[in-house]
Every structure is written in structure tokens, then in C-alpha cells.
Design a protein around this motif. Structure first.
Motif, PDB file in Angstrom:
ATOM      1  N   THR A 124       0.837  -1.201   0.000  1.00  0.00           N
ATOM      2  CA  THR A 124       0.000   0.000   0.000  1.00  0.00           C
ATOM      3  C   THR A 124       0.870   1.248   0.000  1.00  0.00           C
ATOM      4  O   THR A 124       1.796   1.361   0.807  1.00  0.00           O
ATOM      5  N   ARG A 125       0.567   2.172  -0.884  1.00  0.00           N
ATOM      6  CA  ARG A 125       1.320   3.421  -0.911  1.00  0.00           C
ATOM      7  C   ARG A 125       0.872   4.307   0.233  1.00  0.00           C
ATOM      8  O   ARG A 125      -0.323   4.610   0.364  1.00  0.00           O
ATOM      9  N   CYS A 126       1.801   4.719   1.072  1.00  0.00           N
ATOM     10  CA  CYS A 126       1.482   5.460   2.296  1.00  0.00           C
ATOM     11  C   CYS A 126       2.329   6.720   2.410  1.00  0.00           C
ATOM     12  O   CYS A 126       3.420   6.813   1.842  1.00  0.00           O
ATOM     13  N   MET A 127       1.819   7.668   3.163  1.00  0.00           N
ATOM     14  CA  MET A 127       2.643   8.777   3.628  1.00  0.00           C
ATOM     15  C   MET A 127       3.313   8.312   4.918  1.00  0.00           C
ATOM     16  O   MET A 127       2.634   7.863   5.845  1.00  0.00           O
ATOM     17  N   ARG A 145      -3.192  -5.793   6.634  1.00  0.00           N
ATOM     18  CA  ARG A 145      -4.517  -6.355   6.938  1.00  0.00           C
ATOM     19  C   ARG A 145      -5.635  -5.476   6.389  1.00  0.00           C
ATOM     20  O   ARG A 145      -6.728  -5.967   6.107  1.00  0.00           O
ATOM     21  N   LEU A 146      -5.369  -4.190   6.213  1.00  0.00           N
ATOM     22  CA  LEU A 146      -6.409  -3.294   5.707  1.00  0.00           C
ATOM     23  C   LEU A 146      -6.672  -3.505   4.222  1.00  0.00           C
ATOM     24  O   LEU A 146      -7.699  -3.081   3.692  1.00  0.00           O
ATOM     25  N   GLN A 147      -5.738  -4.185   3.522  1.00  0.00           N
ATOM     26  CA  GLN A 147      -5.869  -4.424   2.077  1.00  0.00           C
ATOM     27  C   GLN A 147      -6.301  -3.153   1.358  1.00  0.00           C
ATOM     28  O   GLN A 147      -7.230  -3.133   0.549  1.00  0.00           O
ATOM     29  N   HIS A 159     -10.680 -12.517   1.472  1.00  0.00           N
ATOM     30  CA  HIS A 159     -11.482 -11.347   1.842  1.00  0.00           C
ATOM     31  C   HIS A 159     -11.001 -10.813   3.197  1.00  0.00           C
ATOM     32  O   HIS A 159     -11.072 -11.515   4.204  1.00  0.00           O
ATOM     33  N   ALA A 160     -10.546  -9.573   3.223  1.00  0.00           N
ATOM     34  CA  ALA A 160     -10.151  -8.957   4.492  1.00  0.00           C
ATOM     35  C   ALA A 160     -11.382  -8.805   5.377  1.00  0.00           C
ATOM     36  O   ALA A 160     -12.436  -8.376   4.924  1.00  0.00           O
ATOM     37  N   GLN A 184     -13.876   2.747   8.608  1.00  0.00           N
ATOM     38  CA  GLN A 184     -12.966   3.675   7.952  1.00  0.00           C
ATOM     39  C   GLN A 184     -12.216   3.012   6.808  1.00  0.00           C
ATOM     40  O   GLN A 184     -12.013   3.596   5.743  1.00  0.00           O
ATOM     41  N   SER A 185     -11.805   1.758   6.989  1.00  0.00           N
ATOM     42  CA  SER A 185     -11.020   1.061   5.970  1.00  0.00           C
ATOM     43  C   SER A 185     -11.875   0.229   5.025  1.00  0.00           C
ATOM     44  O   SER A 185     -11.363  -0.404   4.117  1.00  0.00           O
TER      45      SER A 185
END
Length: 543
Positions: A104-107, A266-268, A342-343, A370-371
Motif C-alpha cells: 500500500t502506498r502510504c505517507m 490487513r487493511l488491504q 477477503h479482508a 474507515q477502511s
């Protein structure tokens, strides 16, 4: 279309001069960037002694191996901290950049605690605010590696204090915008800095090193006269087991970074880019434990406890799940896992739900919303805790918050009645009235406002008290008959067959089929979310 005809001659003297000048300028920039790295690296002996990783080593461990990383604002604050440019260290004591974490691309923002203990220097606030703005504008999860002495009180400026609130405002806005904020507290995060984990969605704290408190021991003693150690006041063990500020306790820096990667994975999150993509880059594996074991976990006597982690391990992929706030409200179990790729988030019970457990579940439900992560409830609870201590502890309001979260969740919710489902615990664990997308029962499931024996005892006490007020003798035989009638009534209505016959579930399933049933249900829900329909203003008329 004619091809562009370049007029540049790389062999000319002008070109060579231009190139040399550019390389000199670039070398100057790279030298300043290296100055910051070298200055931070000078703390290596101290970090080694404390068993810690340097900040840039933490970032390297956080990022996916071989993936691209774009550092941002590396020269921030240069020339502002020291009158002599030769002695000024750029970077503002903060490292910011965009990189891949668990696919996942993150800041990514990290305190550069190798320099002046990570205290804020000139432009630190502006640098963090810019990183937060980029994350908000580009819908990037925000990963924060914290170890900071905070603002340097010797350089105190009131405008810095007032403007600093924007950093905490943005953390709240990131979370509200649906962008997860994941924080690892590697060391100090105190005073105003305590709101960094406080406003995060997932908090990992390193045992023996993490510190989070609004007032440290010196300020506490000065303000109130109270004497406390840093560990007791705001250590990792206290916050993960008592206050609930931390969800996970790591053994060291590397373990903390590993947990951060686990949380993001885990948030996929990447599935939002390619709807329907499941378990990207990894093979879906079945549970490591035999589903046959599910037949023997639950006792016929509902009063005997069962560890619902044993159930989780037999229905999720590779028997792999990451518990959320495992030390806080431990009778309520919350975890991230996957079923056939499936997460999912899982909420289940190893006993009654107490105030801490209700708060934990509320937090977890909101984080799943939220996710965009579906929630699976594995019901096995005798209800919310009762008693003077729990009433004084706010059981009603905390239980109500949990019910509010369940009632207003914005993600699919699925419920499996695995054991007891009594009292308001039935509601808080997404019973039929809360309209889960699917609800199934195991054959041993029991549903009632309370146990039959408790109901009979309650009515007996009421009858005895009524007779005493009226000065009448208690008719023990009549009360015995009443007890039996109440127990029989409750027993008759609480079985899975009885509730299923009233369509209070979507069917009674073989426990061994739980994984398959949930996987199919999740597939249906996933397809529904991706399917485009075209509503019209009328039903299609037949000729």
C-alpha cells in the motif's frame, strides 16, 4: 508529424560548462542531505546501547523491499536553526516521504530522534502539515513513527504553540476522511505530542521505551506534587493494558515496525484501486487446524468458557490473525484476518462484555468502517457486565456506544451465533434486529434475554419481597413451580432450532462449514458492491 530536431551539442564547451555547474549544485544539495543522515547516525552507539534502531533504519524496515521511496522536504529548516550555514543541519528533525508499506502506498512520517532527541526544530510543524496535506489530497494512509522530545522550551514561541494545533486537527481530518492513521510510539510522545497516538486509529507501543503522558514526572510534581515514574505514568504496558491508548505492544523497534506493516497489510488498502482484488500477491491458504475441531470447542454447559481464538484459527486463512488491543478488555476479542482472501474484522467474546471491552469493540468497528473492512461477529457472550463497580464504571454509556457503532456501521456485518447470546450482549454483537447482511447459528447456540435460572431467581426474589411487604408467608411450593415454569419457558425458546424456526437467523449450519458459508457470503457482498445497476422510474411493463 515531424520528429523533433535537437540542436544541443553535448560535445560543446557550453554544454560541458552547464553540466559541470548542475553537478556542483546537485552535489551541494546531496551533501546537505547527507549531513542530516550523518548527524543522525552519530547517535548509533546510544541507540545500540538502548537496543533501538535509528529512525532511517526504522523507515527502511517499514518499506517494502526494493520498492520506490520518495523523500520529501529534506532541506526544510536549513539556515534557520544556526547562524552559521556550515553548522546548520537541515530536515527540521522530521523525515517525511511516500513509500510502499505492505503493498500500500502510504505517507510515512518519522521523528529523526537521532538529532536532538527528535525535538521540533525550525519548519518542523510546516513540514508535517505539508505531509498531512499531501496525504489528504491524495488519499494516502498515514504511518507515523514517533520518538520526539517535542517542542524545545528554550526556543518557545507562542505562535508555534497556537499553530501546532493544526497538526492534531489534520490527524483528526485524516481519520474522518477514511484514511487510516497508524502510529508506532518508539520513545517519548509527551505533553501535546501525546495527542499523536491519541488521534491515531491504530497505535503500537514499544515495551520499555514508549512514553505518552500529558504531563511527565517533573511537570506532574511541579503542578500537583504527585510523584510517579515514567513507566507507571505512561509506559507501553500501562497504555495497552489499562488506558487503552495502545492497541499493540511491541517488544522492540523492529517488532513495532513489523506490527505496523501487519496493520497496513490487513487493511488491504490497495483493493480500493482494483475493486474485487483479493489477497494481492499472496496465495490463499486454508486454516492450519482441522475444521473437525470446531465440533468439540463449545461445551454443552454454556457457563463453561471457551477460547474463541480457537474458533478463529479454524476458519481464517492460514490460521493467521492479528489481535487488536489484545491486553485491553481481554474478554472481548477483536482481530484482523482474512477468509478466502477477503479482508475481515472479527469481534467475539471470551466472557461477558465489560466497559473496556465495549470501548475496544466500538473503536474497532469504527476503524473497520474507515477502511471498508467487513465485520464478522462470532457471538458467545452472557451479556454486558452488571454490578455496582460496572455501573459506576459507565457500563451503560460504554455499552450504548458499542450498540451505536453496530447500528450505524457502514460496512457489511455478518454474525455467527456460536454459543450464548444473552441480554443486551445480543444487541451489541449485531443480533438479528441490527440487520447484519447474514446471520447463521451453530446448533448449540442459545438466545435469550437472560439464562432461565437467572430469570427464575429474579422472579423468586421479587415474589418473596412482595410477600414480605404485605406481611404474608412465602409459598415455597408455588415458587418452586414458578421457577420450573420459567426455566421451561426459557429453555424452550432459546435453542437454535426455536430461533431459526422464527426466522431469527438465516439458517443453522454445521460448525465445520463456517468458513465456506462466510466465504460465500463475503463473495456475494463483494460482488454486490462492485455491481453497477441502472435504476429507472418505473417497473418494466409487460405488453
Amino acid at each position: 508529424m515531424p520528429l523533433f530536431d535537437s540542436r544541443i551539442d553535448p560535445r560543446s564547451e557550453a554544454f560541458a560548462a552547464n553540466r559541470d555547474h548542475m553537478l556542483r549544485m546537485l552535489a551541494e544539495v546531496r551533501a546537505l542531505e547527507q549531513r542530516t543522515r550523518d548527524r543522525s547516525a552519530q547517535s548509533q552507539p546510544l541507540f545500540d546501547k538502548r537496543g533501538q534502531l535509528l529512525p532511517r533504519d526504522r523507515i527502511a524496515l517499514l518499506l517494502d523491499p526494493g520498492s520506490a521511496y520518495l523523500e520529501l522536504s529534506a532541506l526544510a529548516g536549513f539556515g534557520l536553526d544556526h547562524p552559521d550555514p556550515a553548522k546548520c543541519v537541515p530536515g527540521a528533525g522530521v523525515i517525511t516521504g511516500i513509500g510502499m508499506v505492505g503493498g500500500t502506498r502510504c505517507m510515512v512520517v518519522a521523528s529523526d530522534s537521532g538529532i536532538e532527541a527528535g525535538s521540533f526544530r525550525a519548519m518542523a510543524l510546516e513540514k508535517i502539515l505539508r505531509a498531512q496535506r499531501i496525504a489528504l489530497d491524495n488519499k494516502l494512509p498515514f504511518v507515523h513513527l514517533v520518538e520526539s522530545a517535542g517542542a524545545n522550551l528554550l526556543r518557545y514561541k507562542v505562535e508555534g504553540f497556537v499553530g501546532g494545533g493544526a497538526m492534531f486537527r489534520n490527524l483528526a481530518r485524516l481519520s474522518a476522511a477514511g484514511l487510516p492513521v497508524v502510529t508506532v510510539v518508539h520513545g517519548s510522545s509527551t505533553a501535546g505530542g501525546a495527542y499523536m497516538p491519541g488521534l491515531s486509529d491504530y497505535v503500537i507501543m514499544v515495551r520499555g521505551r514508549a512514553r505518552a503522558f500529558l504531563a511527565g514526572p517533573p511537570l506532574l510534581k511541579a503542578a500537583t506534587g504527585e510523584i510517579a515514574t515514567e513507566e507507571n505514568l505512561g509506559g507501553a504496558e500501562m497504555h495497552t493494558a489499562v488506558s487503552g491508548l495502545g492497541e499493540y505492544m511491541a517488544e522492540n523497534d523492529a517488532d513495532g515496525v513489523r506490527l505496523a506493516r501487519e496493520v497496513v497489510k490487513r487493511l488491504q488498502w490497495s483493493r480500493h484501486l482494483t475493486p474485487g482484488a483479493l489477497a494481492q500477491g499472496s496465495e490463499v491458504r486454508g486454516p492450519r487446524f482441522d475444521s473437525e475441531d470446531l465440533l468439540g470447542i463449545m461445551s454443552p454447559d454454556g457457563r463453561k468458557p471457551a477460547d474463541m481464538r480457537e474458533v478463529i484459527a479454524r476458519i481464517v486463512d492460514d490460521s493467521d490473525f492479528l489481535e487488536f488491543k489484545s491486553l485491553y478488555g481481554p474478554s472481548t476479542v477483536t482481530a484482523h484476518a482474512a477468509i478466502r482472501g477477503h479482508a475481515i474484522g472479527i469481534i467475539t467474546n471470551n466472557g461477558p462484555i465489560d466497559p473496556d471491552g465495549a470501548n475496544k469493540a466500538t473503536h474497532f468497528i469504527q476503524a473497520c468502517c474507515q477502511s471498508g473492512t467487513p465485520i464478522v461477529y462470532l457471538q458467545n457472550t452472557t451479556g454486558y457486565m452488571v454490578g455496582q463497580a460496572y455501573e459506576r464504571g459507565g457500563m451503560i454509556k460504554h455499552g450504548s456506544k458499542m450498540i451505536q457503532a453496530v447500528a450505524n456501521a457502514t460496512v457489511p456485518q455478518l454474525t455467527v451465533m456460536c454459543g450464548a447470546s444473552f441480554g443486551a450482549g445480543h444487541y451489541g454483537m449485531c443480533g438479528r434486529a441490527y440487520e447484519p447482511s447474514f446471520l447463521f447459528s451453530w446448533p448449540n447456540a442459545r438466545t435469550a434475554v437472560m439464562g432461565g435460572e437467572q430469570a427464575a431467581m429474579t422472579m423468586r426474589i421479587v415474589a418473596e419481597a412482595g410477600a414480605k411487604r404485605k406481611g404474608l408467608d412465602v409459598d415455597e411450593a408455588a415458587l418452586d413451580a414458578q421457577d420450573k415454569a420459567i426455566v421451561d419457558t426459557f429453555e424452550r425458546q432459546q435453542s437454535a432450532i426455536a430461533t431459526s424456526s422464527l426466522l431469527l437467523d438465516d439458517g443453522v449450519i454445521d460448525p465445520r462449514d463456517t468458513r465456506d458459508v462466510l466465504a460465500l457470503s463475503l463473495t456475494v457482498l463483494n460482488e454486490a458492491a462492485r455491481r453497477t445497476v441502472r435504476p429507472i422510474q418505473f417497473g418494466v411493463a409487460r405488453p
